[in-house]
Motif scaffolding. Structure first.
Motif, PDB file in Angstrom:
ATOM      1  N   LEU A 159       0.849  -1.183   0.000  1.00 30.38           N
ATOM      2  CA  LEU A 159       0.000   0.000   0.000  1.00 30.38           C
ATOM      3  C   LEU A 159       0.888   1.237   0.000  1.00 30.38           C
ATOM      4  O   LEU A 159       1.690   1.427   0.909  1.00 30.38           O
ATOM      5  N   ALA A 160       0.762   2.077  -1.029  1.00 30.62           N
ATOM      6  CA  ALA A 160       1.509   3.336  -1.109  1.00 30.62           C
ATOM      7  C   ALA A 160       0.575   4.464  -0.696  1.00 30.62           C
ATOM      8  O   ALA A 160      -0.454   4.693  -1.335  1.00 30.62           O
ATOM      9  N   VAL A 161       0.951   5.171   0.370  1.00 30.86           N
ATOM     10  CA  VAL A 161       0.072   6.197   0.945  1.00 30.86           C
ATOM     11  C   VAL A 161       0.605   7.585   0.630  1.00 30.86           C
ATOM     12  O   VAL A 161       1.764   7.895   0.892  1.00 30.86           O
TER      13      VAL A 161
ATOM     14  N   SER B  90       5.891  -4.761   7.042  1.00 32.90           N
ATOM     15  CA  SER B  90       6.725  -3.580   7.274  1.00 32.90           C
ATOM     16  C   SER B  90       6.019  -2.297   6.848  1.00 32.90           C
ATOM     17  O   SER B  90       5.228  -2.286   5.909  1.00 32.90           O
ATOM     18  N   LEU B  91       6.342  -1.222   7.558  1.00 34.97           N
ATOM     19  CA  LEU B  91       5.895   0.116   7.199  1.00 34.97           C
ATOM     20  C   LEU B  91       7.110   1.017   7.096  1.00 34.97           C
ATOM     21  O   LEU B  91       7.925   1.080   8.018  1.00 34.97           O
ATOM     22  N   TRP B  92       7.235   1.707   5.949  1.00 32.79           N
ATOM     23  CA  TRP B  92       8.261   2.729   5.772  1.00 32.79           C
ATOM     24  C   TRP B  92       7.606   4.099   5.819  1.00 32.79           C
ATOM     25  O   TRP B  92       6.662   4.378   5.060  1.00 32.79           O
ATOM     26  N   LEU B  93       8.101   4.951   6.700  1.00 33.80           N
ATOM     27  CA  LEU B  93       7.641   6.334   6.809  1.00 33.80           C
ATOM     28  C   LEU B  93       8.777   7.225   6.333  1.00 33.80           C
ATOM     29  O   LEU B  93       9.909   7.098   6.796  1.00 33.80           O
TER      30      LEU B  93
ATOM     31  N   ALA C 272       3.759  -1.353   3.521  1.00 34.18           N
ATOM     32  CA  ALA C 272       3.194  -0.059   3.141  1.00 34.18           C
ATOM     33  C   ALA C 272       4.287   0.996   3.199  1.00 34.18           C
ATOM     34  O   ALA C 272       5.241   0.894   3.983  1.00 34.18           O
ATOM     35  N   THR C 273       4.148   2.002   2.351  1.00 30.96           N
ATOM     36  CA  THR C 273       4.981   3.203   2.419  1.00 30.96           C
ATOM     37  C   THR C 273       4.070   4.374   2.746  1.00 30.96           C
ATOM     38  O   THR C 273       2.949   4.464   2.239  1.00 30.96           O
TER      39      THR C 273
END
Length: 344
Positions: free
Chosen positions: A31-33, A103-106, A76-77
């Motif tokens: 998921l790209a946010v 994983s989540l990349w912020l 997700a990013t």
């Protein structure tokens, strides 16, 4: 080109793309946010990931939605949003769509406050670490625990209701984090509400950049027979306006493209933003002025508020036959523009 000369969004997205390109390709669903231009999505798809997007704001022909798709996603990013409460909401929404162990990349720019975002990210996900710093940007990575503490996973969890004092009495307004003047009337909006026309029976009126609908509520109260249209590029603003003004036409999209091409108006009101993040940006006001000059009926008028320091009268004068300051306060001016000259 020096870093300071590159638009922030392009710079931050470019750094994130280069970071992803150096990783082993991400597989599975991602998921790209709030990837505004779609550059991060394209890089993820190039590596073989099945990419879904969630944007709050409509940009060009890219759609926007108030809440992310259901998932679950493997990763997700998340592009750092503006404001701590917006970040908190975006984190909860995104994490709720990631499978346990995902994983989540912020990521974001240092001058936007990304360095302090790790503490908030850690409060939702636990262990978090910086995985990259480059190009005046920082990238945080965290892994979803099986059951994050007190996860607020539904849009309804973020609703707030406020009492606003409008001419004619108080109203209840539903709002969400990140909406302009969340929970209060800013000075510019108050000036605009206090200077609405005295008569407008049966007219068609457009609130351009409606936010949660405070101006439209004042318009509907003063002109119950007027035909109202609202437009905003923020999907949460549109959601709030639809809840606050049931039965009124509210359009989601990137300015004029969201409206029927045949629509013409007797009055257009707006309190447009003049910043994009921390950067001053006059693109929206120029698009508003250009579009209004074409969309107003023969005796129609544009009512727009701006800070006193902004040379709005000159810009309006380039497109309209008649321009004047309708009212002003300590920090703002309310400008009235029309294609026909006024009498008197």
């Amino acid at each position: 080109m020096p870093v300071s000369r590159i638009p922030r969004e392009a710079r931050v997205a470019g750094v994130m793309v280069r970071y992803l390109a150096a990783l082993p390709p991400l597989s599975g669903s991602v998921l790209a946010v709030d990837d505004e231009a779609g550059a991060v999505e394209a890089e993820l798809a190039r590596g073989g990931a099945l990419v879904s997007a969630w944007r709050r704001r409509a940009v060009g022909d890219r759609p926007a939605h108030p809440w992310p798709p259901d998932g679950p996603f493997d990763a997700a990013t998340l592009r750092l949003p503006k404001g701590r409460e917006c970040l908190r909401m975006a984190l909860h929404a995104t994490v709720s769509r990631i499978r346990p162990g995902g994983s989540l990349w912020l990521y974001g720019s240092n001058d936007e406050g990304v360095r302090s975002a790790g503490k908030l990210l850690g409060s939702v996900l636990g262990e978090v670490r910086t995985v990259e710093t480059r190009g005046h940007c920082r990238f945080w990575r965290a892994v979803r625990r099986a059951e994050p503490d007190q996860l607020r996973s539904d849009l309804s969890d973020w609703e707030s209701r406020f009492t606003l004092e409008l001419p004619g009495g108080a109203v209840q307004l539903l709002s969400y984090p990140g909406l302009f003047a969340h929970g209060r009337l800013d000075d510019g909006t108050r000036l605009r509400i206090g200077s609405l026309p005295g008569k407008l029976p049966g007219a068609r009126v457009l609130d351009f950049g409606c936010g949660a609908g405070a101006i439209a509520l004042a318009l509907r109260r003063r002109f119950p027979e007027a035909e109202l249209d609202l437009v905003d590029s923020d999907a949460l603003a549109v959601e709030a306006s639809r809840r606050n003004l049931p039965g009124i036409r509210v359009h989601l999209g990137d300015a004029w493209s969201a409206l029927p091409s045949s629509a013409r108006f007797d009055l257009i009101v707006s309190n447009p933003p003049f910043h994009r993040g921390k950067e001053e940006d006059f693109q929206l006001i120029n698009r508003l002025i250009d579009g209004a000059a074409q969309r107003l009926r023969r005796r129609g008028e544009l009512l727009v508020v701006a800070q006193r320091r902004i040379a709005l009268g000159r810009w309006l004068g380039d497109r309209f036959a008649a321009v004047r300051v309708e009212s002003e306060s300590r920090g703002y001016r309310l400008w009235l523009a029309a294609q026909s000259l006024w009498r008197g």
